[in-house]
Design an enzyme around this catalytic site. Structure first.
Site, PDB file in Angstrom:
ATOM      1  N   ARG A 175       0.829  -1.207   0.000  1.00  0.00           N
ATOM      2  CA  ARG A 175       0.000   0.000   0.000  1.00  0.00           C
ATOM      3  C   ARG A 175       0.864   1.258   0.000  1.00  0.00           C
ATOM      4  O   ARG A 175       0.492   2.283  -0.571  1.00  0.00           O
ATOM      5  CB  ARG A 175      -0.935   0.008   1.208  1.00  0.00           C
ATOM      6  CG  ARG A 175      -2.111  -0.946   1.062  1.00  0.00           C
ATOM      7  CD  ARG A 175      -2.926  -1.012   2.325  1.00  0.00           C
ATOM      8  NE  ARG A 175      -2.187  -1.658   3.407  1.00  0.00           N
ATOM      9  CZ  ARG A 175      -2.691  -1.945   4.599  1.00  0.00           C
ATOM     10  NH1 ARG A 175      -3.930  -1.608   4.886  1.00  0.00           N
ATOM     11  NH2 ARG A 175      -1.966  -2.538   5.518  1.00  0.00           N
ATOM     12  N   ARG A 232      -5.008 -14.147   1.504  1.00  0.00           N
ATOM     13  CA  ARG A 232      -6.440 -14.430   1.603  1.00  0.00           C
ATOM     14  C   ARG A 232      -6.961 -14.784   0.217  1.00  0.00           C
ATOM     15  O   ARG A 232      -6.544 -14.214  -0.791  1.00  0.00           O
ATOM     16  CB  ARG A 232      -7.213 -13.222   2.151  1.00  0.00           C
ATOM     17  CG  ARG A 232      -7.072 -13.026   3.651  1.00  0.00           C
ATOM     18  CD  ARG A 232      -7.759 -14.124   4.439  1.00  0.00           C
ATOM     19  NE  ARG A 232      -7.721 -13.899   5.885  1.00  0.00           N
ATOM     20  CZ  ARG A 232      -6.797 -14.388   6.698  1.00  0.00           C
ATOM     21  NH1 ARG A 232      -5.802 -15.114   6.206  1.00  0.00           N
ATOM     22  NH2 ARG A 232      -6.849 -14.150   7.999  1.00  0.00           N
ATOM     23  N   GLU A 261     -13.696 -20.248   1.336  1.00  0.00           N
ATOM     24  CA  GLU A 261     -13.316 -21.489   2.031  1.00  0.00           C
ATOM     25  C   GLU A 261     -14.174 -21.675   3.284  1.00  0.00           C
ATOM     26  O   GLU A 261     -14.635 -20.697   3.875  1.00  0.00           O
ATOM     27  CB  GLU A 261     -11.829 -21.457   2.393  1.00  0.00           C
ATOM     28  CG  GLU A 261     -11.430 -20.331   3.344  1.00  0.00           C
ATOM     29  CD  GLU A 261      -9.932 -20.248   3.584  1.00  0.00           C
ATOM     30  OE1 GLU A 261      -9.552 -20.321   4.772  1.00  0.00           O
ATOM     31  OE2 GLU A 261      -9.153 -20.102   2.617  1.00  0.00           O
ATOM     32  N   HIS A 279      -5.586 -24.068   4.033  1.00  0.00           N
ATOM     33  CA  HIS A 279      -5.336 -22.968   4.961  1.00  0.00           C
ATOM     34  C   HIS A 279      -4.590 -23.475   6.198  1.00  0.00           C
ATOM     35  O   HIS A 279      -5.009 -23.255   7.344  1.00  0.00           O
ATOM     36  CB  HIS A 279      -6.641 -22.285   5.360  1.00  0.00           C
ATOM     37  CG  HIS A 279      -6.436 -20.851   5.798  1.00  0.00           C
ATOM     38  ND1 HIS A 279      -7.400 -19.894   5.675  1.00  0.00           N
ATOM     39  CD2 HIS A 279      -5.364 -20.211   6.361  1.00  0.00           C
ATOM     40  CE1 HIS A 279      -6.955 -18.738   6.135  1.00  0.00           C
ATOM     41  NE2 HIS A 279      -5.713 -18.909   6.566  1.00  0.00           N
TER      42      HIS A 279
END
Length: 317
Positions: A175, A232, A261, A279
């Site tokens: 960012r 993610r 998920e 995960h």
């Protein structure tokens, strides 16, 4: 008297016991059906909730718990906790940074090497008696270009392993530029994908990163490039990824997270040149107990009237 705590995510007995030993009465409701039955019954007494970034805590859910004081996220993610609703009620929110970053970075490298060298495919072929069919040439990792989306604690550790262990060139997109980082900063995800041989997603979820990796980015990564996602699932446009894999527009992908998920879209599960793990990047015994210990410490601090250890910054209105 133990303080009632709603645990609304699947949690193993050892971690539940660790948190309970800190002075909390555990009410374990990891499924929507269990929560629908338990919450109305316990709403008058529940003062704390344990969740994670994927399950979160909506404004509607917060409104059903009049005595709620603190929401703890057991991992670093908190993207689906409604922070504005929590702030309006004066509810503290905590998360678990730096508890599993070493483990996630290790798993990332397991995925990179596995997809580059086609370890699962070679293993399956040999077990099926296809020794010669498993001996096709595969690309190396050493000396290649590693691009990282999200240079936080986890991204930095992935980069360090690539630089020190595999003599890779490292670049990142974030960012904001990190002035302290020795790595090259590229101004967009597309530019990073065009540059990289291996593109790793280590970014958080949420509206700001949804489908950050889309068809255009995958096209930029190209037929020699590999995508690895331990951030993610929502960061990747799943339909675009499936199409790119089927069409050979990227060399392959290795992912530990899936949008929506634990449900995996059938088209994604059937895609070629893809490795999926469920995960588990952060699930080492060491990391799992560290997450539970930090939850316990945050809860104890709050109910002792002390500052919590790892507060999530609240939005500025």
């Amino acid at each position: 008297m133990p303080i009632p705590l709603l645990v609304q995510i699947p949690l193993d007995p050892l971690r539940l016991a660790r948190i309970a030993a800190a002075g909390f009465e555990i009410h374990h409701a990891p499924t929507p059906a269990e929560r629908a039955e338990m919450i109305p019954r316990l709403a008058p007494v529940l003062r704390a909730v344990l969740t994670n970034g994927a399950t979160g805590m909506s404004a509607e859910a917060i409104a059903t718990l009049p005595k709620l004081e603190i929401i703890c996220c057991i991992g670093v993610g908190h993207e689906t906790v409604d922070l504005r609703a929590a702030k309006a009620r004066g509810i503290r929110v905590t998360n678990g940074p730096a508890t599993n970053d070493v483990t996630v970075a290790d798993h990332t490298w397991a995925l990179i090497l596995s997809i580059a060298r086609n370890i699962p495919g070679a293993d399956a072929a040999v077990r099926q008696g296809e020794w010669m069919n498993a001996r096709g040439p595969r690309p190396i990792v050493f000396g290649k270009r590693l691009g990282i989306i999200g240079l936080g604690n986890i991204g930095r550790q992935i980069a360090e392993r690539g630089e020190r262990g595999f003599d890779m060139e490292i670049a990142y997109h974030n960012r904001a530029r990190r002035p302290e980082s020795p790595y090259a900063y590229l101004p967009s995800v597309k530019a990073l994908a065009e540059w990289a041989d291996y593109l790793v997603i280590a970014a958080p979820g949420g509206a700001g990163t949804r489908h950050l990796v889309n068809a255009e980015v995958l096209e930029a990564l190209g037929p020699q490039g590999f995508l690895i996602n331990i951030g993610r699932g929502s960061v990747v446009d799943t339909e675009a990824l499936v199409a790119a894999l089927h069409d050979g527009r990227i060399a392959g992908a290795a992912i530990d997270v899936v949008d929506g998920e634990p449900e995996v879209p059938p088209a994604l599960a059937a895609a070629p040149r893809l490795i999926i793990t469920p995960h588990i990047a952060g699930r080492s015994p060491e990391a799992m107990m560290a997450t539970a210990s930090l939850v316990a410490a945050n809860l104890q601090a709050h109910f002792a009237g002390e500052p919590v250890k790892t507060p999530v910054p609240m939005p500025v209105d």
